[in-house]
Design a protein around this motif. Structure first.
Motif, PDB file in Angstrom:
ATOM      1  N   TYR A  17      -7.987  42.166 -28.018  1.00  0.00           N
ATOM      2  CA  TYR A  17      -8.124  43.623 -27.979  1.00  0.00           C
ATOM      3  C   TYR A  17      -6.784  44.206 -27.553  1.00  0.00           C
ATOM      4  N   ILE A  18      -6.339  45.238 -28.241  1.00  0.00           N
ATOM      5  CA  ILE A  18      -5.093  45.908 -27.882  1.00  0.00           C
ATOM      6  C   ILE A  18      -5.400  47.370 -27.594  1.00  0.00           C
ATOM      7  N   TYR A  19      -5.127  47.761 -26.340  1.00  0.00           N
ATOM      8  CA  TYR A  19      -5.259  49.155 -25.930  1.00  0.00           C
ATOM      9  C   TYR A  19      -3.916  49.825 -26.168  1.00  0.00           C
ATOM     10  N   ASN A  20      -3.929  50.903 -26.917  1.00  0.00           N
ATOM     11  CA  ASN A  20      -2.725  51.696 -27.185  1.00  0.00           C
ATOM     12  C   ASN A  20      -2.938  53.090 -26.627  1.00  0.00           C
ATOM     13  N   GLU A  21      -2.053  53.507 -25.755  1.00  0.00           N
ATOM     14  CA  GLU A  21      -2.210  54.829 -25.137  1.00  0.00           C
ATOM     15  C   GLU A  21      -2.093  55.960 -26.162  1.00  0.00           C
ATOM     16  N   ASN A  22      -1.222  55.818 -27.139  1.00  0.00           N
ATOM     17  CA  ASN A  22      -0.973  56.909 -28.095  1.00  0.00           C
ATOM     18  C   ASN A  22      -1.436  56.610 -29.514  1.00  0.00           C
ATOM     19  N   LYS A  23      -2.143  55.506 -29.714  1.00  0.00           N
ATOM     20  CA  LYS A  23      -2.620  55.113 -31.039  1.00  0.00           C
ATOM     21  C   LYS A  23      -4.046  54.590 -30.912  1.00  0.00           C
ATOM     22  N   PRO A  24      -4.769  54.455 -32.027  1.00  0.00           N
ATOM     23  CA  PRO A  24      -6.111  53.864 -31.948  1.00  0.00           C
ATOM     24  C   PRO A  24      -6.052  52.424 -31.446  1.00  0.00           C
ATOM     25  N   ASP A  25      -7.053  52.046 -30.667  1.00  0.00           N
ATOM     26  CA  ASP A  25      -7.132  50.677 -30.165  1.00  0.00           C
ATOM     27  C   ASP A  25      -7.393  49.717 -31.319  1.00  0.00           C
ATOM     28  N   GLU A  26      -7.121  48.424 -31.070  1.00  0.00           N
ATOM     29  CA  GLU A  26      -7.270  47.411 -32.102  1.00  0.00           C
ATOM     30  C   GLU A  26      -8.079  46.238 -31.561  1.00  0.00           C
ATOM     31  N   LEU A  27      -8.834  45.592 -32.442  1.00  0.00           N
ATOM     32  CA  LEU A  27      -9.581  44.382 -32.100  1.00  0.00           C
ATOM     33  C   LEU A  27      -9.448  43.416 -33.265  1.00  0.00           C
ATOM     34  N   TYR A  28      -9.130  42.162 -32.939  1.00  0.00           N
ATOM     35  CA  TYR A  28      -8.966  41.141 -33.972  1.00  0.00           C
ATOM     36  C   TYR A  28      -9.750  39.887 -33.607  1.00  0.00           C
ATOM     37  N   ASN A  29     -10.257  39.215 -34.627  1.00  0.00           N
ATOM     38  CA  ASN A  29     -10.853  37.893 -34.487  1.00  0.00           C
ATOM     39  C   ASN A  29      -9.762  36.900 -34.883  1.00  0.00           C
ATOM     40  N   LEU A  30      -9.121  36.289 -33.896  1.00  0.00           N
ATOM     41  CA  LEU A  30      -7.966  35.427 -34.163  1.00  0.00           C
ATOM     42  C   LEU A  30      -8.347  34.125 -34.854  1.00  0.00           C
ATOM     43  N   ALA A  31      -9.599  33.703 -34.737  1.00  0.00           N
ATOM     44  CA  ALA A  31     -10.039  32.487 -35.424  1.00  0.00           C
ATOM     45  C   ALA A  31     -10.094  32.713 -36.935  1.00  0.00           C
ATOM     46  N   ARG A  32     -10.530  33.895 -37.340  1.00  0.00           N
ATOM     47  CA  ARG A  32     -10.637  34.220 -38.773  1.00  0.00           C
ATOM     48  C   ARG A  32      -9.402  34.931 -39.323  1.00  0.00           C
ATOM     49  N   ASP A  33      -8.666  35.591 -38.435  1.00  0.00           N
ATOM     50  CA  ASP A  33      -7.553  36.430 -38.863  1.00  0.00           C
ATOM     51  C   ASP A  33      -6.364  36.247 -37.911  1.00  0.00           C
ATOM     52  N   PRO A  34      -5.715  35.086 -37.933  1.00  0.00           N
ATOM     53  CA  PRO A  34      -4.630  34.827 -36.982  1.00  0.00           C
ATOM     54  C   PRO A  34      -3.402  35.728 -37.165  1.00  0.00           C
ATOM     55  N   LYS A  35      -3.271  36.339 -38.334  1.00  0.00           N
ATOM     56  CA  LYS A  35      -2.133  37.238 -38.575  1.00  0.00           C
ATOM     57  C   LYS A  35      -2.444  38.689 -38.216  1.00  0.00           C
ATOM     58  N   GLU A  36      -3.639  38.924 -37.697  1.00  0.00           N
ATOM     59  CA  GLU A  36      -4.058  40.254 -37.229  1.00  0.00           C
ATOM     60  C   GLU A  36      -3.905  41.325 -38.316  1.00  0.00           C
ATOM     61  N   THR A  37      -4.586  41.112 -39.431  1.00  0.00           N
ATOM     62  CA  THR A  37      -4.501  42.060 -40.545  1.00  0.00           C
ATOM     63  C   THR A  37      -5.721  42.973 -40.650  1.00  0.00           C
ATOM     64  N   LYS A  38      -6.879  42.533 -40.109  1.00  0.00           N
ATOM     65  CA  LYS A  38      -8.108  43.328 -40.225  1.00  0.00           C
ATOM     66  C   LYS A  38      -8.551  43.814 -38.847  1.00  0.00           C
ATOM     67  N   LYS A  39      -8.469  45.118 -38.650  1.00  0.00           N
ATOM     68  CA  LYS A  39      -8.886  45.717 -37.383  1.00  0.00           C
ATOM     69  C   LYS A  39     -10.411  45.823 -37.349  1.00  0.00           C
ATOM     70  N   LEU A  40     -11.012  45.302 -36.281  1.00  0.00           N
ATOM     71  CA  LEU A  40     -12.474  45.238 -36.182  1.00  0.00           C
ATOM     72  C   LEU A  40     -13.045  46.119 -35.073  1.00  0.00           C
ATOM     73  N   VAL A  41     -12.242  46.980 -34.492  1.00  0.00           N
ATOM     74  CA  VAL A  41     -12.694  47.754 -33.337  1.00  0.00           C
ATOM     75  C   VAL A  41     -13.929  48.606 -33.651  1.00  0.00           C
ATOM     76  N   ASN A  42     -14.066  49.090 -34.867  1.00  0.00           N
ATOM     77  CA  ASN A  42     -15.234  49.907 -35.232  1.00  0.00           C
ATOM     78  C   ASN A  42     -16.411  49.070 -35.738  1.00  0.00           C
ATOM     79  N   ASP A  43     -16.148  47.830 -36.138  1.00  0.00           N
ATOM     80  CA  ASP A  43     -17.206  46.955 -36.649  1.00  0.00           C
ATOM     81  C   ASP A  43     -17.850  46.114 -35.559  1.00  0.00           C
ATOM     82  N   GLU A  44     -17.089  45.749 -34.548  1.00  0.00           N
ATOM     83  CA  GLU A  44     -17.565  44.882 -33.457  1.00  0.00           C
ATOM     84  C   GLU A  44     -17.510  45.663 -32.146  1.00  0.00           C
TER      85      GLU A  44
END
Length: 72
Positions: A17-44
């Protein structure tokens, strides 16, 4: 003048999980997406809330800890 902002990453198992003070937060599943290309914060949302609460608890601890009081 360059404005400073806070960005905090928190990992738990396969999740990052990445908290960004000035941008939308991000969530990644590193097992399925090690390059962090699909943001899952709204899905999970349950996972996102769990990891965000971990960040909040860490910041509370850091604020009380004598070694970090002067840095915050």
């Amino acid at each position: 003048m360059n404005k400073r902002f806070r960005k905090i990453a928190y990992r738990l198992g396969k999740w990052k999980y990445i908290y960004n003070e000035n941008k939308p937060d991000e969530l990644y599943n590193l097992a399925r997406d090690p390059k962090e290309t699909k943001k899952l914060v709204n899905d999970e949302t349950d996972v996102a809330c769990l990891l965000l609460s971990g960040i909040i608890e860490h910041l509370k601890w850091k604020k009380k800890h004598p070694l970090f009081k002067k840095r915050i």
